[in-house]
Design a protein around this motif. Structure first.
Motif, PDB file in Angstrom:
ATOM      1  N   GLN A  63       0.687  14.458  -0.686  1.00  8.47           N
ATOM      2  CA  GLN A  63       1.869  15.229  -0.299  1.00  8.47           C
ATOM      3  C   GLN A  63       2.835  15.414  -1.464  1.00  8.47           C
ATOM      4  N   GLY A  64       2.428  14.957  -2.658  1.00  8.23           N
ATOM      5  CA  GLY A  64       3.250  15.133  -3.846  1.00  8.23           C
ATOM      6  C   GLY A  64       4.195  13.998  -4.142  1.00  8.23           C
ATOM      7  N   ALA A  65       4.142  12.918  -3.347  1.00  3.82           N
ATOM      8  CA  ALA A  65       5.040  11.785  -3.570  1.00  3.82           C
ATOM      9  C   ALA A  65       4.667  11.050  -4.857  1.00  3.82           C
ATOM     10  N   GLU A  66       5.671  10.524  -5.548  1.00  2.53           N
ATOM     11  CA  GLU A  66       5.452   9.703  -6.732  1.00  2.53           C
ATOM     12  C   GLU A  66       5.594   8.244  -6.323  1.00  2.53           C
ATOM     13  N   LEU A  67       4.477   7.545  -6.258  1.00  2.79           N
ATOM     14  CA  LEU A  67       4.494   6.153  -5.829  1.00  2.79           C
ATOM     15  C   LEU A  67       4.780   5.255  -7.025  1.00  2.79           C
ATOM     16  N   VAL A  68       6.044   4.836  -7.147  1.00  7.05           N
ATOM     17  CA  VAL A  68       6.410   3.975  -8.264  1.00  7.05           C
ATOM     18  C   VAL A  68       5.949   2.539  -8.031  1.00  7.05           C
ATOM     19  N   LYS A  69       5.717   2.208  -6.762  1.00  5.46           N
ATOM     20  CA  LYS A  69       5.171   0.884  -6.455  1.00  5.46           C
ATOM     21  C   LYS A  69       4.570   0.909  -5.057  1.00  5.46           C
ATOM     22  N   THR A  70       3.480   0.164  -4.879  1.00  6.67           N
ATOM     23  CA  THR A  70       2.876  -0.002  -3.556  1.00  6.67           C
ATOM     24  C   THR A  70       2.780  -1.486  -3.250  1.00  6.67           C
ATOM     25  N   ILE A  71       3.058  -1.837  -2.010  1.00  8.36           N
ATOM     26  CA  ILE A  71       2.997  -3.238  -1.578  1.00  8.36           C
ATOM     27  C   ILE A  71       2.139  -3.306  -0.316  1.00  8.36           C
ATOM     28  N   SER A  72       0.986  -3.952  -0.455  1.00 10.67           N
ATOM     29  CA  SER A  72       0.064  -4.092   0.670  1.00 10.67           C
ATOM     30  C   SER A  72       0.302  -5.441   1.346  1.00 10.67           C
ATOM     31  N   LEU A  73       0.693  -5.379   2.605  1.00  8.94           N
ATOM     32  CA  LEU A  73       0.957  -6.577   3.386  1.00  8.94           C
ATOM     33  C   LEU A  73      -0.286  -6.938   4.199  1.00  8.94           C
ATOM     34  N   ALA A  74      -0.264  -8.108   4.810  1.00 10.21           N
ATOM     35  CA  ALA A  74      -1.353  -8.481   5.706  1.00 10.21           C
ATOM     36  C   ALA A  74      -1.344  -7.570   6.926  1.00 10.21           C
ATOM     37  N   ASP A  75      -2.521  -7.337   7.480  1.00 10.53           N
ATOM     38  CA  ASP A  75      -2.627  -6.485   8.662  1.00 10.53           C
ATOM     39  C   ASP A  75      -1.754  -7.035   9.786  1.00 10.53           C
ATOM     40  N   HIS A  76      -0.881  -6.194  10.329  1.00  7.49           N
ATOM     41  CA  HIS A  76       0.040  -6.556  11.423  1.00  7.49           C
ATOM     42  C   HIS A  76       1.113  -7.563  10.994  1.00  7.49           C
ATOM     43  N   GLN A  77       1.339  -7.744   9.715  1.00  2.00           N
ATOM     44  CA  GLN A  77       2.316  -8.731   9.245  1.00  2.00           C
ATOM     45  C   GLN A  77       3.714  -8.422   9.785  1.00  2.00           C
ATOM     46  N   PRO A  78       4.415  -9.417  10.319  1.00  5.55           N
ATOM     47  CA  PRO A  78       5.789  -9.194  10.795  1.00  5.55           C
ATOM     48  C   PRO A  78       6.695  -8.741   9.658  1.00  5.55           C
ATOM     49  N   LEU A  79       7.560  -7.779   9.967  1.00  9.67           N
ATOM     50  CA  LEU A  79       8.507  -7.262   8.976  1.00  9.67           C
ATOM     51  C   LEU A  79       9.863  -7.914   9.238  1.00  9.67           C
ATOM     52  N   SER A  80      10.048  -9.078   8.667  1.00 12.02           N
ATOM     53  CA  SER A  80      11.275  -9.842   8.886  1.00 12.02           C
ATOM     54  C   SER A  80      12.439  -9.202   8.145  1.00 12.02           C
ATOM     55  N   ASP A  81      13.647  -9.569   8.533  1.00 17.89           N
ATOM     56  CA  ASP A  81      14.837  -9.091   7.820  1.00 17.89           C
ATOM     57  C   ASP A  81      14.795  -9.494   6.350  1.00 17.89           C
ATOM     58  N   ALA A  82      14.347 -10.725   6.091  1.00 11.91           N
ATOM     59  CA  ALA A  82      14.294 -11.208   4.713  1.00 11.91           C
ATOM     60  C   ALA A  82      13.312 -10.382   3.882  1.00 11.91           C
ATOM     61  N   LEU A  83      12.151 -10.110   4.442  1.00 12.77           N
ATOM     62  CA  LEU A  83      11.156  -9.309   3.725  1.00 12.77           C
ATOM     63  C   LEU A  83      11.680  -7.907   3.467  1.00 12.77           C
ATOM     64  N   MET A  84      12.260  -7.280   4.480  1.00 15.91           N
ATOM     65  CA  MET A  84      12.750  -5.918   4.329  1.00 15.91           C
ATOM     66  C   MET A  84      13.915  -5.859   3.339  1.00 15.91           C
ATOM     67  N   LYS A  85      14.761  -6.876   3.333  1.00 13.23           N
ATOM     68  CA  LYS A  85      15.868  -6.896   2.377  1.00 13.23           C
ATOM     69  C   LYS A  85      15.328  -6.969   0.953  1.00 13.23           C
ATOM     70  N   ARG A  86      14.283  -7.769   0.770  1.00  9.56           N
ATOM     71  CA  ARG A  86      13.668  -7.868  -0.556  1.00  9.56           C
ATOM     72  C   ARG A  86      13.083  -6.527  -0.984  1.00  9.56           C
ATOM     73  N   LEU A  87      12.404  -5.846  -0.058  1.00 13.41           N
ATOM     74  CA  LEU A  87      11.834  -4.534  -0.369  1.00 13.41           C
ATOM     75  C   LEU A  87      12.933  -3.513  -0.666  1.00 13.41           C
TER      76      LEU A  87
END
Length: 330
Positions: free
Chosen positions: A252-276
């Motif tokens: 779609q033309g996006a420039e992926l400056v970084k990719t982060i692959s998490l575990a399948d179904h990994q919970p997206l905690s507030d701490a994790l999302m804040k870090r991202l």
């Protein structure tokens, strides 16, 4: 769990393969015994099973959504039944997207509930009985191909056209839940999902092994007014094969400056999302994820993360309709 690289290499009968083969036989035997010991509950409506022989992501959720929409266009009233993998609900429970969380229902049922009524039940037969009390006339059984609790009228095996059936071996020597020829004996259709090139390679590699009709399909981006062209993105995903998501974003033309692959179904905690979020800000990038991951986002991040919605287009609609008609769905 990250899938081993050797699962998708030609089988070479190395020392590793020889050491793993006894465990593969044990796994195959356990699956066969589970399938043989239960006579499935026979519902008062047709049951379409969307499953796979591989472990991990093959495209079952987009397939279920495509079937829902196709059946609804036919005037049918489908209901979904899922075990709610990753969720805490035992069920049977009808999922309400406004009341239930991904932690309770699992991410896939929560996403599917936006398209049709969705029941979560660890006991599939109990869930099927709840479905019979509802205003529905077709049940879609999500990821129940190796579960014998509910009798199936039409079973669709979904496979990634690029990865195929890997090295053709059963866990842990390969990515299969059971021997391919055994699984195909219970299948009515095989749906391979991928690009034209991937479909051609799949046919060359596995076409001779398929004993059932094959459908082909591809995921297409649902255009919703969002322009990804030139957008700097930090893309993250907790799905079976996140590389497919990254490739779609790049298309779609996006420039992926970084990719982060998490575990399948990994919970997206507030701490994790804040870090991202901090990492994305430092890179001048926009956070982007999949629809399935998005349902696990904390409320405070729902407006901060873009999603890339995709829908499955099945090419052989006539063949699909013929299979549906054979079980009384027309």
């Amino acid at each position: 769990m990250k899938q081993p690289h050797f699962w998708y290499l030609p089988f070479q009968n190395t020392l590793r393969d020889k050491l793993l083969s006894p465990f593969s036989r044990l796994y195959s035997t356990a699956t066969a015994r589970r399938l043989a010991k239960t006579q499935g509950y026979r519902m008062q409506m047709p049951v379409i099973c969307v499953g796979n022989i591989n472990v991990g992501g093959t495209g079952k959720t987009p397939t279920a959504i495509a079937l829902i929409q196709h059946l609804q266009e036919m005037g049918r009233k489908p209901v979904l039944l899922s075990r709610g993998y990753g969720g805490t609900l035992e069920g049977p429970a009808l999922i309400d997207p406004l009341k239930h969380s991904a932690q309770e229902a699992g991410d896939e049922p929560l996403l599917l509930a936006a398209f049709a009524p969705c029941i979560v039940s660890k006991d599939r037969a109990a869930g099927a009985k709840l479905a019979e009390t509802m205003d529905a006339d077709v049940l879609i059984l999500d990821d129940g191909f190796q579960n014998p609790a509910v009798a199936k009228d039409l079973s669709i095996v979904v496979v990634d056209a690029t990865l195929g059936f890997g090295n053709g071996r059963v866990l842990p020597a390969g990515p299969l839940r059971e021997p391919l020829h055994v699984g195909l004996m219970r299948a009515d259709l095989v749906l391979s999902i991928g690009s034209d090139n991937a479909q051609a390679q799949f046919g060359e590699t596995w076409g001779h092994a398929l004993s059932v009709p094959r459908l082909t399909g591809a995921l297409e981006v649902l255009q919703m007014g969002m322009d990804f062209d030139g957008l700097k993105c930090l893309a993250f995903a907790g799905i079976g094969h996140p590389e497919k998501f990254y490739a779609t974003l790049r298309s779609q033309g996006a420039e992926l400056v970084k990719t982060i692959s998490l575990a399948d179904h990994q919970p997206l905690s507030d701490a994790l999302m804040k870090r991202l979020e901090i990492e994305a800000d430092a890179l001048g990038a926009q956070l982007v994820t999949t629809e399935k991951d998005a349902v696990r986002l904390p409320n405070t991040f729902r407006q901060k993360v873009l999603t890339l919605p995709v829908r499955l287009k099945i090419n052989e609609q006539d063949k699909l309709n013929q299979a549906l008609k054979s079980v009384g769905i027309d």
